[in-house]
Design an enzyme around this catalytic site. Sequence first.
Site, PDB file in Angstrom:
ATOM      1  N   ASP A 161       0.892  -1.242  -0.029  1.00  0.00           N
ATOM      2  CA  ASP A 161      -0.077  -0.107  -0.026  1.00  0.00           C
ATOM      3  C   ASP A 161       1.043   1.321  -0.084  1.00  0.00           C
ATOM      4  O   ASP A 161       1.716   1.432   1.094  1.00  0.00           O
ATOM      5  CB  ASP A 161      -0.847  -0.066   1.411  1.00  0.00           C
ATOM      6  CG  ASP A 161      -1.677   1.310   1.331  1.00  0.00           C
ATOM      7  OD1 ASP A 161      -1.624   2.103   0.778  1.00  0.00           O
ATOM      8  OD2 ASP A 161      -2.765   0.911   2.196  1.00  0.00           O
ATOM      9  N   ASP A 211       1.013   8.037  -9.721  1.00  0.00           N
ATOM     10  CA  ASP A 211       0.074   7.159 -10.901  1.00  0.00           C
ATOM     11  C   ASP A 211      -1.029   6.286 -10.298  1.00  0.00           C
ATOM     12  O   ASP A 211      -1.100   5.078 -10.418  1.00  0.00           O
ATOM     13  CB  ASP A 211       1.167   6.600 -11.568  1.00  0.00           C
ATOM     14  CG  ASP A 211       0.536   5.943 -13.225  1.00  0.00           C
ATOM     15  OD1 ASP A 211      -0.860   6.475 -13.185  1.00  0.00           O
ATOM     16  OD2 ASP A 211       0.940   5.170 -13.772  1.00  0.00           O
TER      17      ASP A 211
HETATM   18  N1  AG3 Z   1      -4.061   6.158 -13.857  1.00  0.00           N
HETATM   19  C1  AG3 Z   1      -5.293   6.326 -13.775  1.00  0.00           C
HETATM   20  C2  AG3 Z   1      -5.673   7.709 -14.612  1.00  0.00           C
HETATM   21  C3  AG3 Z   1      -7.003   7.854 -14.219  1.00  0.00           C
HETATM   22  C4  AG3 Z   1      -8.171   7.706 -15.099  1.00  0.00           C
HETATM   23  N2  AG3 Z   1      -9.504   7.985 -14.739  1.00  0.00           N
HETATM   24  C5  AG3 Z   1     -10.446   7.717 -14.978  1.00  0.00           C
HETATM   25  N3  AG3 Z   1     -10.467   6.965 -16.074  1.00  0.00           N
HETATM   26  N4  AG3 Z   1     -11.717   7.954 -14.528  1.00  0.00           N
HETATM   27  C6  AG3 Z   1      -3.517   5.501 -15.091  1.00  0.00           C
HETATM   28  C7  AG3 Z   1      -2.691   4.360 -14.932  1.00  0.00           C
HETATM   29  C8  AG3 Z   1      -1.468   4.303 -16.143  1.00  0.00           C
HETATM   30  N5  AG3 Z   1      -0.349   4.168 -15.656  1.00  0.00           N
END
Ligand code: AG3
Length: 269
Positions: free
Chosen positions: A136, A154
């Site tokens: 976590d 991220d």
């Molecule tokens: N991280 C997620 C970004 C958020 C997307 N949100 C949404 N679609 N509601 C991306 C992970 C890629 N490494």
Amino acid sequence: MEEWYGEKQTKDVMISFKSSKIIYSGKSKFQDILLIENETYGRILMLDGTVQLTEKDEFIYHEILAHIPLMSLTEPKKVLIIGGGDGGLAREILKHSVSNVDIVEIDEEVVKISKKFLPFVSSSYSDRRLRLFIEDGAEFVKKSKGKYDAVLIDSTDPVGAAAVLFTEEFYRNIKNLLKKDGIIGSQTGSPFMYPGHLKMAYENMRTLFNTIKIYTAPVPTYPGAIWSFTFATNGDLKRKRTRNFRTMFYNEEYHDTNINPEFIKELVH
Ligand code: AG3
């Protein structure tokens, strides 16, 4: 039969993709995981019904989140990623001459599935400089003693479990892990659809750091199309170098210009 899958972005707006193939569908300890193939966007990873990445447009998000902070440092060596189990952000970070990238991902299934089905992002796992911790992230930053040049978040959207990753306490713990001029950076959501997410992150970072900047980039498959990234530091966020690697979105002019639309300025003034 035609099969459509998508993300319900608000109670009455949805983006959908026709799947030419379901590559994986399952449930981990933490979330539903769905991986489909779509003719236009390629492979698409969804967690709990939200689009995390598509093969066609992931470079935009990953390049901004990696290169704005790292190009603002003369010689970044150690980088910590919170989340990012697919490996896409690490792929971009490893284009710099860093010595260490640590990924702290809570869900081992995301890593396994990415390694198996998403080589265009997960190829970074074969790099010796990368270490993976299945933990976590909010707990990791409480106890880690590491000193990093950059800590990059991220995460998924700040609803449910990921909400802690937008709090002041979390950012404070990260500040303790940063070298003197180290940089924190996070994806901070859709300024258009979920302005509250960006505002929350910005206000919580602003109290802890002298310099803070928002960058935006279009991510066609994310809610509202415009996505925000917030970076903060007690050093500065000016570009220090010129690329010696290839990118498809990030470039020096983009970094130097940093134009924010008026509605974002008003949101965080
Ligand atoms: N991280 C997620 C970004 C958020 C997307 N949100 C949404 N679609 N509601 C991306 C992970 C890629 N490494």
